[in-house]
Design a protein around this motif. Structure first.
Motif, PDB file in Angstrom:
ATOM      1  N   GLY A 295      41.618  35.790  49.843  1.00 46.33           N
ATOM      2  CA  GLY A 295      42.865  36.023  50.349  1.00 46.33           C
ATOM      3  C   GLY A 295      43.842  34.779  50.357  1.00 46.33           C
TER       4      GLY A 295
ATOM      5  N   GLY B 180      44.892  33.785  46.814  1.00 47.71           N
ATOM      6  CA  GLY B 180      46.200  34.745  46.198  1.00 47.71           C
ATOM      7  C   GLY B 180      47.593  34.385  47.023  1.00 47.71           C
TER       8      GLY B 180
ATOM      9  N   ALA C 174      45.917  40.301  49.352  1.00 48.63           N
ATOM     10  CA  ALA C 174      44.584  40.079  48.537  1.00 48.63           C
ATOM     11  C   ALA C 174      44.298  41.292  47.531  1.00 48.63           C
TER      12      ALA C 174
ATOM     13  N   SER D 289      43.776  40.458  43.562  1.00 51.56           N
ATOM     14  CA  SER D 289      42.586  41.121  42.848  1.00 51.56           C
ATOM     15  C   SER D 289      42.935  41.770  41.605  1.00 51.56           C
TER      16      SER D 289
END
Length: 298
Positions: A264, A267, A275, A279
């Motif tokens: 997280g 990101g 997050a 992904s």
């Protein structure tokens, strides 16, 4: 641009090809020079507003504008003092809504000897079709084209063989000026594209962690989105968005490989506060999840 039934009704791709109308030239020579107008056509039965191909050169010098004209599926907007140079084999389409005013030169391939063809870059398809001369260049081109038109229309003072030779010399003088303008315009465009890309690249390097928007970069740099797309594509073969995304993915890989930051936080460090969105983005561009990528390296 007078009426004549085309020698070839169409090609395999369905686009009609129109030949040079030698029989309608003054004296049957391989060029035509005259004014543009709404009544000028290659062939009355095939509207020029449809896409078609020509097997000769066309140079249009505009005295009014703007005029939008499609060449090889790209739209160009020409104004007063601009030129459009369409080469044999290119497809193009006249605008339904624009009035074409100015002078037009058409030339049959083979009218000039090979040495002149090479010197004038007649088949340099890498050169831009839209040319914008500065005032001195425009004045010289106008004078050269006017002289060529006078020689073209003068069929009384010389026998045909000498008349044709004079036309070749006059045409060569005009085309040498035109070719120099085209080459210098291409070089200026390359320099501008290089500068534009360099500024964009530096801006992305500085701000990619917070800014993933092509429009935002274009606005900050003072360019249109279209200009930015052309410059980045010329320099890298990619779109600006693709260039930005590649830089973001590279940073994500660096952080995943060389730090222990949670997914997280990786990101968030590159502009994805969510997050799950990070992904999805990472998987889209790498084919792996961030977790799988990190695990593979450790």
């Amino acid at each position: 641009m007078a009426d004549r039934t085309p020698d070839r009704a169409g090609d395999g791709d369905g686009i009609r090809t129109f030949p040079f109308p030698v029989d309608l030239s003054v004296g049957g020579v391989g060029i035509q020079v005259g004014p543009m107008g709404t009544d000028r056509r290659w062939h009355a039965d095939a509207p020029l507003e449809r896409v078609h191909r020509i097997d000769f050169h066309v140079v249009m010098l505009f005295t009014e504008g703007p005029v939008r004209h499609m060449i090889d599926f790209a739209e160009y907007e020409a104004g007063a003092g601009d030129l459009l140079w369409i080469r044999p084999g290119q497809v193009h389409r006249f605008s339904r809504t624009c009035e074409y005013r100015g002078s037009v030169l058409t030339m049959q391939p083979g009218f000039l000897p090979r040495a002149i063809v090479e010197a004038t870059g007649l088949y340099r398809y890498d050169l831009p079709p839209l040319l914008r001369p500065d005032p001195p260049q425009l004045a010289a081109l106008q004078a050269s084209l006017a002289n060529l038109r006078r020689e073209y229309e003068d069929t009384e003072t010389l026998p045909l063989s000498l008349h044709t030779s004079v036309l070749r010399h006059s045409l060569t003088a005009f085309l040498l000026r035109l070719a120099h303008l085209a080459a210098s315009s291409a070089e200026a465009a390359r320099r501008q594209a290089d500068t534009t890309f360099t500024l964009f690249r530096d801006a992305v390097e500085k701000d990619f962690a917070a800014n993933h928007s092509v429009s935002a970069y274009a606005d900050a740099l003072g360019y249109s989105r279209r200009t930015l797309v052309r410059a980045v594509r010329a320099a890298t073969g990619e779109t600006p968005k693709g260039f930005i995304d590649k830089r973001v993915v590279l940073e994500a890989k660096r952080l995943l490989a060389h730090t222990d930051l949670p997914i997280g936080r990786v990101g968030a460090a590159i502009g994805f506060p969510d997050a799950a969105n990070f992904s999805k983005f990472f998987h889209l561009h790498t084919g792996q999840t961030p977790v799988a990528f990190r695990a593979e390296l450790r």
